[in-house]
Enzyme design. Structure first.
Site, mmCIF file in Angstrom:
data_model
loop_
_atom_site.group_PDB
_atom_site.id
_atom_site.type_symbol
_atom_site.label_atom_id
_atom_site.label_comp_id
_atom_site.label_asym_id
_atom_site.label_seq_id
_atom_site.Cartn_x
_atom_site.Cartn_y
_atom_site.Cartn_z
ATOM 1 N N ASP A 246 0.855 -1.177 0.000
ATOM 2 C CA ASP A 246 0.000 0.000 0.000
ATOM 3 C C ASP A 246 0.898 1.236 0.000
ATOM 4 O O ASP A 246 1.640 1.473 0.956
ATOM 5 C CB ASP A 246 -0.919 0.005 1.221
ATOM 6 C CG ASP A 246 -1.820 1.229 1.269
ATOM 7 O OD1 ASP A 246 -2.764 1.296 0.454
ATOM 8 O OD2 ASP A 246 -1.569 2.120 2.106
ATOM 9 N N GLU B 92 -1.530 -1.753 -6.160
ATOM 10 C CA GLU B 92 -2.769 -1.088 -6.534
ATOM 11 C C GLU B 92 -2.643 -0.441 -7.910
ATOM 12 O O GLU B 92 -1.557 -0.030 -8.320
ATOM 13 C CB GLU B 92 -3.137 -0.012 -5.507
ATOM 14 C CG GLU B 92 -3.471 -0.547 -4.136
ATOM 15 C CD GLU B 92 -3.768 0.568 -3.155
ATOM 16 O OE1 GLU B 92 -4.929 0.680 -2.725
ATOM 17 O OE2 GLU B 92 -2.845 1.327 -2.839
ATOM 18 N N ASP C 207 -3.415 2.163 6.829
ATOM 19 C CA ASP C 207 -2.509 1.642 5.814
ATOM 20 C C ASP C 207 -2.198 0.171 6.037
ATOM 21 O O ASP C 207 -2.075 -0.599 5.074
ATOM 22 C CB ASP C 207 -1.211 2.459 5.805
ATOM 23 C CG ASP C 207 -1.451 3.912 5.419
ATOM 24 O OD1 ASP C 207 -2.448 4.183 4.719
ATOM 25 O OD2 ASP C 207 -0.645 4.776 5.820
#
Length: 484
Positions: free
Chosen positions: A227, A323, A406
């Site tokens: 992340d 991502e 996170d």
């Protein structure tokens, strides 16, 4: 043109070295790069001339059969036309023999690729943002670059010089033993070389066909979810539950004070003014070079940190989940744009994809852009309808889990490795938890871009033999592109 395919067990790899050219060699390097830009501009003007001629003939009422033929933009056609024109064209006749033929071939190849990309974009065969027609390159703004594919291209035996066509033997700023040893051992073969001026100095990049044995990763059975963020550069959570945090170096933020001081010095000097033709003073050029040196150091530090991070991740885990961030859209936020650009989100994903595939033969999974990794509970799978950015702690209303925002997102990304769709490389949502999702929790409405109207004074506008598309992702038209 057929794309080069390396032999089995080999990959196409670049080796880049900084150069220390003499004053005469630097003049020759700039001449070659300028020749490439001039050839590019000639090709763009030569092809676009037929477009303008056809538009003028159409305004006279001439039918399609009587119009001037479209000029081809394939590389062989451009080379043939340029070789005929360079002897008589006053723009080239007096000096074209001073540079290698590879300089002009570089510009013609770039022009051919630009027209190909434009045609594919107009026909809907090219993904990404719609491209316009190729334009002339400015002498002031164009990047200095030239590519050599034939002639004497080698790394000299001493390990401190390289030899390029017409440029001769140039000393390198750093040893070239890494490539030289592989060439001498027969495990690498130089294909081409590209010289480029960037960050205040000259570089040469050798494209080589090198033998590469796949390296086994340290933990092949473990998957990691990454992340990315601004406060912390990356939060990594693997499938075993271990969570690691990588601090954001903030190279640009640390250099802002020095940059402000250097910029104030530049503003006090007499700089260039294109409106009045004013030339910059020597003191301005010296101050501007000092400011650019700070920018170059920040860029080098950022590049070094990102390579170290991605190399360590690719060498440890068998599966990496990242991502699909809309970095271009995130940069429109004026409050976060500077920090997002300094972090290099897009470069991290590009390096991870390349290193996992070519060096270790492991897989990289890209989570769907609208997958709610931060809003989903990593414990029970419940999804929050809203989770503002300033809320840094995730509290689950269903199971009562309290965890850092996170860390929770990284755990959810790591869990996607087992649920990824086989063969596509894109992970969808988790199927294990049958939890209803509120509307808007995992996707947003895409706004349709306005219709793009053809400009009246632009070559290749409405009269080109292909149709415009009214939206960004409309199906392609049935008409084929016939420009020659």
């Amino acid at each position: 043109m057929k794309k080069f395919q390396p032999q089995p067990g080999f990959v196409v790899q670049a080796y880049r070295f900084a150069l220390d050219p003499s004053a005469t060699q630097e003049h020759a390097l700039r001449s070659h790069c300028g020749a490439a830009r001039a050839a590019y501009n000639w090709a763009v003007g030569w092809v676009a001339a037929s477009w303008w001629q056809r538009r003028a003939e159409e305004s006279y009422g001439i039918g399609e059969a009587g119009l001037t033929e479209w000029r081809p933009w394939s590389l062989p056609a451009l080379r043939k036309a340029f070789n005929e024109a360079k002897h008589t064209d006053p723009r080239f006749a007096a000096w074209w023999e001073e540079n290698s033929k590879e300089a002009y071939s570089t510009g013609l190849a770039n022009a051919s690729a630009a027209f190909d990309n434009y045609a594919k974009s107009k026909n809907g065969k090219r993904r990404g943002k719609r491209m316009g027609a190729p334009r002339f390159k400015s002498k002031r703004k164009a990047r200095l670059a030239c590519r050599f594919t034939t002639g004497t291209i080698r790394v000299d035996a001493g390990g401190r010089h390289v030899t390029l066509p017409r440029l001769g033997r140039i000393r390198t700023h750093e040893p070239t033993v890494k490539l030289l040893a592989r060439v001498q051992a027969g495990t690498a073969r130089v294909l081409s070389a590209t010289v480029r001026h960037e960050r205040g100095r000259w570089f040469v990049s050798f494209q080589a066909e090198a033998k590469r044995d796949l390296q086994r990763v340290a933990r092949p059975e473990v998957a990691v979810g990454i992340d990315l963020g601004v406060k912390t550069l990356a939060v990594m959570a693997d499938s075993t539950g271990e969570i690691r945090t990588i601090a954001n170096p903030g190279h640009h933020d640390r250099a802002r004070k020095q940059l402000r001081r250097a910029s104030r010095i530049v503003s006090r000097r007499q700089g260039p003014d294109r409106r009045t033709g004013q030339k910059p003073s020597k003191r301005w050029e010296k101050a501007n070079a000092a400011r650019n040196k700070v920018h170059h150091r920040v860029a080098n530090l950022r590049e070094d940190a990102l390579h170290k991070l991605t190399t360590s991740v690719a060498a440890e885990y068998g599966t990496v989940v990242v991502e699909d961030l809309n970095v271009a859209g995130m940069l429109r936020n004026r409050r976060l744009a500077r920090r997002i650009a300094d972090a290099g989100f897009g470069e991290i994903r590009r390096q991870l994809t390349s290193k996992t595939r070519q060096r270790h033969a492991t897989r990289t999974i890209v989570a769907d852009r609208w997958y709610p990794s931060s809003k989903t509970c990593s414990g029970c799978g419940a999804v929050k309808a809203k989770l503002p950015l300033h809320v840094r702690t995730y509290q689950c209303d269903a199971c009562g889990l309290v965890i850092d925002r996170d860390d929770n997102a990284a755990l959810n990304l790591a869990a996607l490795a087992a649920a990824a769709t086989t063969g596509t490389g894109v992970a969808g949502d988790q199927d294990a938890q049958a939890v209803s999702k509120p509307r808007g929790a995992d996707q947003k409405t895409r706004t349709t871009r306005p219709r793009r109207k053809a400009e009246a004074g632009r070559a290749g506008g409405a009269t080109l033999p292909h149709q415009r598309q009214t939206e960004a992702r409309d199906p392609t038209q049935a008409e084929a592109l016939t420009l020659w």
